[in-house]
Design a protein around this motif. Structure first.
Motif, PDB file in Angstrom:
ATOM      1  N   MET A 196      32.970  35.174  48.026  1.00 27.81           N
ATOM      2  CA  MET A 196      32.797  36.301  46.984  1.00 27.81           C
ATOM      3  C   MET A 196      34.017  36.914  46.563  1.00 27.81           C
ATOM      4  SD  MET A 196      29.690  39.329  46.871  1.00 27.81           S
ATOM      5  CE  MET A 196      28.404  38.411  47.387  1.00 27.81           C
ATOM      6  N   SER A 197      34.159  37.024  45.202  1.00 32.02           N
ATOM      7  CA  SER A 197      35.236  37.651  44.424  1.00 32.02           C
ATOM      8  C   SER A 197      34.777  39.150  44.417  1.00 32.02           C
ATOM      9  CB  SER A 197      35.465  37.036  43.168  1.00 32.02           C
ATOM     10  OG  SER A 197      34.435  37.444  42.425  1.00 32.02           O
ATOM     11  N   LEU A 198      36.134  39.987  44.292  1.00 34.00           N
ATOM     12  CA  LEU A 198      36.038  41.229  44.210  1.00 34.00           C
ATOM     13  C   LEU A 198      35.063  41.711  43.020  1.00 34.00           C
ATOM     14  CD1 LEU A 198      37.304  43.760  45.761  1.00 34.00           C
ATOM     15  CD2 LEU A 198      39.189  43.675  43.841  1.00 34.00           C
ATOM     16  N   LYS A 199      35.304  40.922  41.926  1.00 36.29           N
ATOM     17  CA  LYS A 199      34.521  41.336  40.808  1.00 36.29           C
ATOM     18  C   LYS A 199      32.864  41.163  40.941  1.00 36.29           C
ATOM     19  CE  LYS A 199      34.159  40.221  35.792  1.00 36.29           C
ATOM     20  NZ  LYS A 199      33.624  38.997  35.104  1.00 36.29           N
ATOM     21  N   GLU A 200      32.489  39.787  41.510  1.00 37.67           N
ATOM     22  CA  GLU A 200      31.383  39.639  42.046  1.00 37.67           C
ATOM     23  C   GLU A 200      30.565  40.766  42.923  1.00 37.67           C
ATOM     24  OE1 GLU A 200      28.507  36.127  43.933  1.00 37.67           O
ATOM     25  OE2 GLU A 200      30.793  35.860  43.616  1.00 37.67           O
ATOM     26  N   LEU A 201      31.431  41.117  43.931  1.00 38.24           N
ATOM     27  CA  LEU A 201      30.859  42.269  44.693  1.00 38.24           C
ATOM     28  C   LEU A 201      30.620  43.542  44.045  1.00 38.24           C
ATOM     29  CD1 LEU A 201      30.045  42.926  47.532  1.00 38.24           C
ATOM     30  CD2 LEU A 201      32.482  43.438  48.054  1.00 38.24           C
ATOM     31  N   SER A 202      31.545  43.661  43.194  1.00 38.68           N
ATOM     32  CA  SER A 202      31.708  44.625  42.154  1.00 38.68           C
ATOM     33  C   SER A 202      30.277  44.831  41.366  1.00 38.68           C
ATOM     34  CB  SER A 202      32.854  45.004  41.470  1.00 38.68           C
ATOM     35  OG  SER A 202      32.665  46.110  40.395  1.00 38.68           O
ATOM     36  N   GLU A 203      30.093  43.875  40.758  1.00 39.06           N
ATOM     37  CA  GLU A 203      28.782  43.711  39.975  1.00 39.06           C
ATOM     38  C   GLU A 203      27.762  43.656  40.780  1.00 39.06           C
ATOM     39  OE1 GLU A 203      29.514  40.016  38.216  1.00 39.06           O
ATOM     40  OE2 GLU A 203      30.865  40.721  36.535  1.00 39.06           O
ATOM     41  N   LYS A 204      27.552  43.106  41.975  1.00 39.21           N
ATOM     42  CA  LYS A 204      26.225  43.205  42.910  1.00 39.21           C
ATOM     43  C   LYS A 204      25.965  44.852  43.187  1.00 39.21           C
ATOM     44  CE  LYS A 204      25.856  38.186  43.667  1.00 39.21           C
ATOM     45  NZ  LYS A 204      25.484  37.470  44.821  1.00 39.21           N
ATOM     46  N   THR A 205      27.221  45.459  43.814  1.00 41.99           N
ATOM     47  CA  THR A 205      26.908  46.709  44.362  1.00 41.99           C
ATOM     48  C   THR A 205      27.032  47.759  43.626  1.00 41.99           C
ATOM     49  OG1 THR A 205      29.368  46.984  44.639  1.00 41.99           O
ATOM     50  CG2 THR A 205      28.217  45.742  46.505  1.00 41.99           C
ATOM     51  N   GLY A 206      27.526  47.474  42.393  1.00 44.33           N
ATOM     52  CA  GLY A 206      27.666  48.933  41.354  1.00 44.33           C
ATOM     53  C   GLY A 206      28.956  49.440  41.645  1.00 44.33           C
ATOM     54  N   LEU A 207      29.663  49.409  42.681  1.00 43.95           N
ATOM     55  CA  LEU A 207      30.835  49.919  42.936  1.00 43.95           C
ATOM     56  C   LEU A 207      32.036  49.525  41.917  1.00 43.95           C
ATOM     57  CD1 LEU A 207      30.601  49.585  46.887  1.00 43.95           C
ATOM     58  CD2 LEU A 207      29.918  51.453  45.480  1.00 43.95           C
ATOM     59  N   SER A 208      32.910  50.082  41.647  1.00 40.58           N
ATOM     60  CA  SER A 208      34.108  49.843  40.794  1.00 40.58           C
ATOM     61  C   SER A 208      35.186  48.853  41.584  1.00 40.58           C
ATOM     62  CB  SER A 208      34.808  51.046  40.461  1.00 40.58           C
ATOM     63  OG  SER A 208      35.588  51.552  41.440  1.00 40.58           O
ATOM     64  N   THR A 209      35.648  47.990  40.679  1.00 43.02           N
ATOM     65  CA  THR A 209      36.481  47.050  41.329  1.00 43.02           C
ATOM     66  C   THR A 209      37.751  47.738  41.985  1.00 43.02           C
ATOM     67  OG1 THR A 209      37.310  46.812  39.170  1.00 43.02           O
ATOM     68  CG2 THR A 209      35.906  45.203  40.198  1.00 43.02           C
ATOM     69  N   VAL A 210      38.033  48.791  41.431  1.00 47.16           N
ATOM     70  CA  VAL A 210      39.314  49.685  41.941  1.00 47.16           C
ATOM     71  C   VAL A 210      38.933  50.332  43.147  1.00 47.16           C
ATOM     72  CG1 VAL A 210      40.641  51.789  41.474  1.00 47.16           C
ATOM     73  CG2 VAL A 210      40.222  50.179  39.511  1.00 47.16           C
ATOM     74  N   ASN A 211      37.656  50.720  43.309  1.00 46.76           N
ATOM     75  CA  ASN A 211      37.469  51.475  44.602  1.00 46.76           C
ATOM     76  C   ASN A 211      37.417  50.302  45.782  1.00 46.76           C
ATOM     77  OD1 ASN A 211      37.542  53.990  43.905  1.00 46.76           O
ATOM     78  ND2 ASN A 211      35.310  54.225  43.350  1.00 46.76           N
ATOM     79  N   LEU A 212      36.840  49.230  45.353  1.00 42.00           N
ATOM     80  CA  LEU A 212      36.735  48.001  46.239  1.00 42.00           C
ATOM     81  C   LEU A 212      37.992  47.212  46.554  1.00 42.00           C
ATOM     82  CD1 LEU A 212      33.573  46.260  45.016  1.00 42.00           C
ATOM     83  CD2 LEU A 212      33.642  47.495  47.134  1.00 42.00           C
ATOM     84  N   SER A 213      38.988  47.530  45.631  1.00 42.26           N
ATOM     85  CA  SER A 213      40.205  46.899  45.757  1.00 42.26           C
ATOM     86  C   SER A 213      41.154  47.739  46.747  1.00 42.26           C
ATOM     87  CB  SER A 213      40.875  46.666  44.584  1.00 42.26           C
ATOM     88  OG  SER A 213      42.289  46.378  44.893  1.00 42.26           O
ATOM     89  N   LYS A 214      41.015  49.095  46.686  1.00 35.90           N
ATOM     90  CA  LYS A 214      41.507  50.037  47.625  1.00 35.90           C
ATOM     91  C   LYS A 214      41.083  50.007  48.938  1.00 35.90           C
ATOM     92  CE  LYS A 214      42.671  53.717  44.087  1.00 35.90           C
ATOM     93  NZ  LYS A 214      42.340  55.010  43.595  1.00 35.90           N
ATOM     94  N   LEU A 215      39.777  49.762  49.162  1.00 39.98           N
ATOM     95  CA  LEU A 215      38.978  49.714  50.341  1.00 39.98           C
ATOM     96  C   LEU A 215      39.449  48.043  50.976  1.00 39.98           C
ATOM     97  CD1 LEU A 215      37.176  50.401  52.744  1.00 39.98           C
ATOM     98  CD2 LEU A 215      35.178  49.398  51.372  1.00 39.98           C
TER      99      LEU A 215
END
Length: 68
Positions: free
Chosen positions: A15-34
């Motif tokens: 799963m890509s960061l973009k895909e996880l972002s779309e599925k969770t509703g969390l921003s890609t920036v926040n997921l990337s930082k995490l």
């Protein structure tokens, strides 16, 4: 010390960061930082959303290493 293993779990699930972002509703920036370990805290709601989509447990994402 707490180590974030989100990148490993995402890779296992292909799963890509973009895909996880779309599925969770969390921003890609926040997921990337995490993912890169650049956070000091994580909300339970964020952890819940990530674990739900990746079908994993919090222990799969967060690892504690005892340092002396």
């Amino acid at each position: 010390m707490i180590i974030v293993r989100l990148d490993r779990v995402m890779a296992d699930r292909k799963m890509s960061l973009k895909e996880l972002s779309e599925k969770t509703g969390l921003s890609t920036v926040n997921l990337s930082k995490l993912k890169n370990g650049h956070v000091k805290a994580i909300r339970f709601s964020t952890l819940n959303a990530i674990c739900t989509e990746l079908k994993c447990q919090p222990r799969d994402i967060l690892e504690f290493i005892y340092d002396l």
